[in-house]
Design an enzyme around this catalytic site. Structure first.
Site, PDB file in Angstrom:
ATOM      1  N   HIS A 208      -8.717   4.650 -25.690  1.00  0.00           N
ATOM      2  CA  HIS A 208      -9.967   4.625 -26.702  1.00  0.00           C
ATOM      3  C   HIS A 208      -9.598   5.291 -28.183  1.00  0.00           C
ATOM      4  CE1 HIS A 208     -12.442   3.066 -23.507  1.00  0.00           C
ATOM      5  NE2 HIS A 208     -13.404   3.230 -24.423  1.00  0.00           N
TER       6      HIS A 208
ATOM      7  N   HIS B 284     -11.340  11.474 -19.550  1.00  0.00           N
ATOM      8  CA  HIS B 284      -9.625  12.017 -20.132  1.00  0.00           C
ATOM      9  C   HIS B 284      -9.768  13.399 -20.056  1.00  0.00           C
ATOM     10  CE1 HIS B 284      -7.637   7.917 -20.955  1.00  0.00           C
ATOM     11  NE2 HIS B 284      -8.905   7.742 -21.608  1.00  0.00           N
TER      12      HIS B 284
END
Length: 274
Positions: free
Chosen positions: A191, A239
């Site tokens: 992302h 993450h």
């Protein structure tokens, strides 16, 4: 107190204050864009005509190769160094865990919901639809070269990120916030790199095809979206912070290469100076 313990305390403090830190850094990034914009505009307006003949095959002269090379080198070195620390040491991995744990206990619910919505701006489906839509618009406007460069940048970054993830093979955090679940490996963040490349390329396209009054807003919006999407991955717990940093680094390197390649092709297509 050992150095590692001190670092863990600082990581815990950063995690507990992650939201204000995010806002401060977002503001600083915006100010940085405003600060460097006049210098960048001067370089763009200077053109190749004021430079020696041997430099005219490059965008605004060969001097641009230095900052581009610096971005690529720094991006590559950052990814490698982070990966080495994660593979052969425990400190960085421990700091990631401490930061995430402190962040998840301090983040208000409204912020979690906001970042849960904003993170979709970096989803594969979103960027794929954006890639197809922009490419179609450029082809329809007769800008096939820009369309090709745009597709190579966005799609190529996706392939690069998947390759890096498979190579490093880092597992994701076990605790995700707000019911958000992700599969696949964690390092580097797709992302983060995808948003930086896609929205950075959109800003570049704005410089190429839109009137000058839209150029600075496009840059500010691109920086805001890329930073917000990347940060959202930490806020949502899918993450680690080092994943996001590595994603930004790899994305910046790839973006610099793509834009430079497009500018080289552009300058070679210009008629020679009289």
């Amino acid at each position: 107190m050992t150095p590692v313990t001190l670092l863990e305390q600082r990581a815990a403090w950063a995690g507990a204050h992650a939201l204000p830190i995010f806002l401060v850094l977002l503001t600083l990034l915006g100010l940085l864009v405003l600060a460097v914009w006049p210098a960048g505009r001067t370089l763009r307006q200077a053109g190749a005509g004021r430079l020696p003949n041997w430099t005219r095959a490059w965008p605004v002269g060969a001097a641009r190769l230095l900052p581009v090379g610096t971005v690529v080198a720094l991006g590559g070195v950052t990814v490698v160094e982070l990966a080495e620390h994660l593979r052969h040491g425990v400190t960085l991995a421990r700091l990631d865990l401490v930061f995430n744990a402190a962040l998840h206990t301090s983040l208000p619910g409204w912020a979690l919901q906001a970042f849960g919505a904003l993170t979709h701006l970096g989803d594969t489906a979103t960027l794929t639809a954006l890639c197809i839509g922009i490419a179609g618009a450029l082809v329809g406007a007769g800008r096939r070269g820009l369309a090709l460069g745009w597709v190579v940048a966005v799609a190529g970054n996706g392939l690069l990120n998947q390759g890096l993830k498979q190579f490093f093979g880092r597992v994701r955090p076990v605790q995700a916030a707000g019911g958000v679940l992700e599969s696949g490996y964690s390092f580097p963040s797709g992302h983060s790199s995808g948003s930086l490349v896609a929205y950075g390329m959109l800003a570049y396209l704005a410089l190429r095809v839109l009137p000058p009054r839209w150029h600075l807003p496009a840059m500010v919006v691109a920086v805001t979206l890329a930073w917000t999407v990347g940060a959202s991955r930490c806020f949502l717990g899918v993450h680690f912070a080092s994943d996001v940093l590595a994603g930004f680094a790899s994305g910046a390197a790839w973006l610099a290469l793509c834009i430079t390649g497009m500018e080289v092709v552009r300058s070679m297509q210009r008629p020679p100076a009289a």
